[in-house]
Motif scaffolding. Structure first.
Motif, PDB file in Angstrom:
ATOM      1  N   LEU A 112       0.748  -1.238  -0.058  1.00 51.94           N
ATOM      2  CA  LEU A 112       0.021   0.087  -0.011  1.00 51.94           C
ATOM      3  C   LEU A 112       0.870   1.198  -0.067  1.00 51.94           C
ATOM      4  O   LEU A 112       0.149   2.456  -0.303  1.00 51.94           O
ATOM      5  CB  LEU A 112      -0.829  -0.092   1.324  1.00 51.94           C
ATOM      6  N   ILE A 115       0.650   3.806  -2.858  1.00 54.58           N
ATOM      7  CA  ILE A 115      -0.486   4.532  -3.259  1.00 54.58           C
ATOM      8  C   ILE A 115      -0.443   6.042  -3.151  1.00 54.58           C
ATOM      9  O   ILE A 115       0.340   6.550  -2.191  1.00 54.58           O
ATOM     10  CB  ILE A 115      -1.924   4.090  -2.489  1.00 54.58           C
ATOM     11  N   TYR A 175      -9.761   5.001   1.599  1.00 48.03           N
ATOM     12  CA  TYR A 175      -9.595   5.405   0.214  1.00 48.03           C
ATOM     13  C   TYR A 175      -9.966   4.261  -0.768  1.00 48.03           C
ATOM     14  O   TYR A 175     -10.095   3.112  -0.200  1.00 48.03           O
ATOM     15  CB  TYR A 175      -8.256   6.168  -0.114  1.00 48.03           C
ATOM     16  N   ASP A 176     -10.131   4.510  -1.903  1.00 42.03           N
ATOM     17  CA  ASP A 176     -10.322   3.401  -3.061  1.00 42.03           C
ATOM     18  C   ASP A 176      -8.922   3.137  -3.746  1.00 42.03           C
ATOM     19  O   ASP A 176      -8.393   4.105  -3.951  1.00 42.03           O
ATOM     20  CB  ASP A 176     -11.425   3.582  -3.894  1.00 42.03           C
ATOM     21  N   GLU A 177      -9.033   2.104  -4.130  1.00 44.62           N
ATOM     22  CA  GLU A 177      -7.807   1.438  -4.937  1.00 44.62           C
ATOM     23  C   GLU A 177      -8.126   0.891  -6.362  1.00 44.62           C
ATOM     24  O   GLU A 177      -9.206   0.146  -6.276  1.00 44.62           O
ATOM     25  CB  GLU A 177      -6.816   0.431  -4.139  1.00 44.62           C
ATOM     26  N   GLU A 178      -7.753   1.164  -7.491  1.00 41.78           N
ATOM     27  CA  GLU A 178      -7.927   0.946  -8.768  1.00 41.78           C
ATOM     28  C   GLU A 178      -7.153  -0.156  -9.214  1.00 41.78           C
ATOM     29  O   GLU A 178      -5.633  -0.094  -8.933  1.00 41.78           O
ATOM     30  CB  GLU A 178      -8.039   2.171  -9.713  1.00 41.78           C
ATOM     31  N   SER A 179      -7.584  -1.382  -9.589  1.00 44.06           N
ATOM     32  CA  SER A 179      -6.696  -2.677 -10.316  1.00 44.06           C
ATOM     33  C   SER A 179      -7.053  -2.637 -11.667  1.00 44.06           C
ATOM     34  O   SER A 179      -8.270  -2.602 -12.137  1.00 44.06           O
ATOM     35  CB  SER A 179      -7.012  -3.793  -9.295  1.00 44.06           C
ATOM     36  N   PRO A 251      -2.891  -3.389  -8.574  1.00 39.00           N
ATOM     37  CA  PRO A 251      -3.176  -2.173  -8.370  1.00 39.00           C
ATOM     38  C   PRO A 251      -2.441  -1.049  -9.309  1.00 39.00           C
ATOM     39  O   PRO A 251      -1.158  -1.520  -9.548  1.00 39.00           O
ATOM     40  CB  PRO A 251      -3.117  -1.662  -6.845  1.00 39.00           C
ATOM     41  N   HIS A 253      -1.552   1.830  -8.784  1.00 37.64           N
ATOM     42  CA  HIS A 253      -0.276   2.589  -8.182  1.00 37.64           C
ATOM     43  C   HIS A 253       0.794   1.527  -7.826  1.00 37.64           C
ATOM     44  O   HIS A 253       2.027   2.088  -8.027  1.00 37.64           O
ATOM     45  CB  HIS A 253      -0.792   3.090  -6.685  1.00 37.64           C
ATOM     46  N   TYR A 254       0.741   0.461  -7.774  1.00 35.37           N
ATOM     47  CA  TYR A 254       1.492  -0.579  -7.635  1.00 35.37           C
ATOM     48  C   TYR A 254       2.519  -0.978  -8.966  1.00 35.37           C
ATOM     49  O   TYR A 254       3.804  -1.232  -8.905  1.00 35.37           O
ATOM     50  CB  TYR A 254       1.207  -2.062  -6.746  1.00 35.37           C
ATOM     51  N   ARG A 275     -12.512  -1.777  -8.400  1.00 38.96           N
ATOM     52  CA  ARG A 275     -11.952  -0.867  -7.264  1.00 38.96           C
ATOM     53  C   ARG A 275     -12.198  -1.592  -6.086  1.00 38.96           C
ATOM     54  O   ARG A 275     -13.112  -2.340  -5.817  1.00 38.96           O
ATOM     55  CB  ARG A 275     -12.864   0.420  -7.444  1.00 38.96           C
ATOM     56  N   THR A 276     -11.241  -1.140  -5.209  1.00 37.70           N
ATOM     57  CA  THR A 276     -11.448  -1.842  -3.820  1.00 37.70           C
ATOM     58  C   THR A 276     -11.357  -0.843  -2.736  1.00 37.70           C
ATOM     59  O   THR A 276     -10.326   0.121  -2.862  1.00 37.70           O
ATOM     60  CB  THR A 276     -10.220  -2.902  -3.577  1.00 37.70           C
TER      61      THR A 276
END
Length: 302
Positions: A112, A115, A175-179, A251, A253-254, A275-276
């Motif tokens: 994380l 992010i 927050y939300d995370e996009e994959s 993700p 960002h990763y 999205r997570t």
């Protein structure tokens, strides 16, 4: 009674207002004598002084008994708000004087830190400014272990994806995370334009399936893939994608570092994405903890 502009409220006025509040709560001068430990004549004198200072008639007293005027009711309501504000002020000042000491144990899932929305990092930085003596312990563990750790007290707070709600835990959005679905350089799909990649080509490609817990949306998008490899965490997924032999979800960002290096690309990002939601997890009805409260307040400000 003549009207005038109310003078500034100082210690004397606050003391008189507290006497007034006690009289109202007791229902009259006589009943308030015991509570205030002063005589009825002294109470009457204090009330007259308060009315003079405020320029308002606050109550009716006499043979008919004690009763508030309309203005008295409004002043009493204002008293309650004033006393509440004073208590809040006192509590905040006491907090400033209270030096933060002890530990903050945090559980976070892997990967994380990249992010862009750095609420966790920024709040930890601010906590270090406020409480330089606080010892921070971070454990990188799966979501289930984070929740169990918070429940049994081994962890004060956790950061997990929104997978379920357990009794005894409080959850608040972070927050939300996009994959997206990625392949690595050298993969047969890497050089093809999105318009030349049909669903069948993606379904037939070797894919890596995560064995860690996922949301329903994520599981639904993984289901059509031809999983010929598994990984216990997202770093493992990245290892396999970078071989150029597998596709898999990561993700954004990763994956960004490898995308910028030309070693990964997203496949049909408009269609293969999810999205997570990530949440802050704390134990319900936990014992008061000034360090945890301060950290949660700092997270909220971020």
């Amino acid at each position: 009674m003549a009207r005038k502009r109310t003078a500034a409220v100082g210690d004397i006025e606050i003391r008189l207002l507290r006497i007034f509040h006690t009289v109202v709560e007791c229902g009259g001068f006589t009943a308030a004598e015991v509570e205030l430990n002063i005589g009825r004549a002294a109470i009457s004198m204090h009330m007259a002084d308060l009315e003079k200072r405020l320029g308002l008639r606050l109550c009716q007293r006499g043979r008919a008994g004690f009763s508030l005027t309309e203005e008295g009711r409004q002043v009493h309501d204002a008293c309650l708000r004033l006393f509440s504000a004073l208590e809040n002020f006192r509590g905040e000042v006491d907090t400033l004087h209270a030096r933060l000491r002890g530990t903050l144990d945090i559980g976070i899932i892997d990967n994380l830190v990249t992010i862009p929305r750095m609420q966790v990092t920024d709040a930890l930085s601010a906590l270090k400014d406020i409480g330089p003596d606080v010892r921070v312990n971070i454990r990188m563990i799966p979501p289930n272990d984070i929740e169990l750790g918070v429940l049994d007290g081994r962890l004060h707070v956790g950061v997990t994806p929104a997978l379920r709600n357990l009794p005894g835990l409080d959850y608040r959005p972070l927050y939300d995370e996009e994959s997206l679905l990625y392949c690595g350089a050298g993969h047969p799909l890497f050089a093809r334009a999105d318009g030349d990649i049909p669903d069948e080509a993606i379904a037939q490609a070797d894919a890596v399936a995560p064995t860690y817990a996922q949301t329903l949306e994520a599981r639904a998008l993984h289901r059509p893939l031809r999983a010929t490899a598994t990984a216990t965490d997202r770093e493992g997924v990245a290892f396999l994608i970078l071989t150029g032999r597998y596709i898999g979800y990561l993700p954004t960002h990763y994956a960004e570092l490898w995308v910028n290096q030309g070693r990964m690309r997203a496949l049909r990002a408009d269609d293969y994405r999810y999205r997570t939601e990530f949440r802050i997890v704390t134990r319900s009805n936990a014992r008061p903890n000034l360090i945890l409260k301060t950290y949660l307040d700092l997270l909220q400000r971020q």
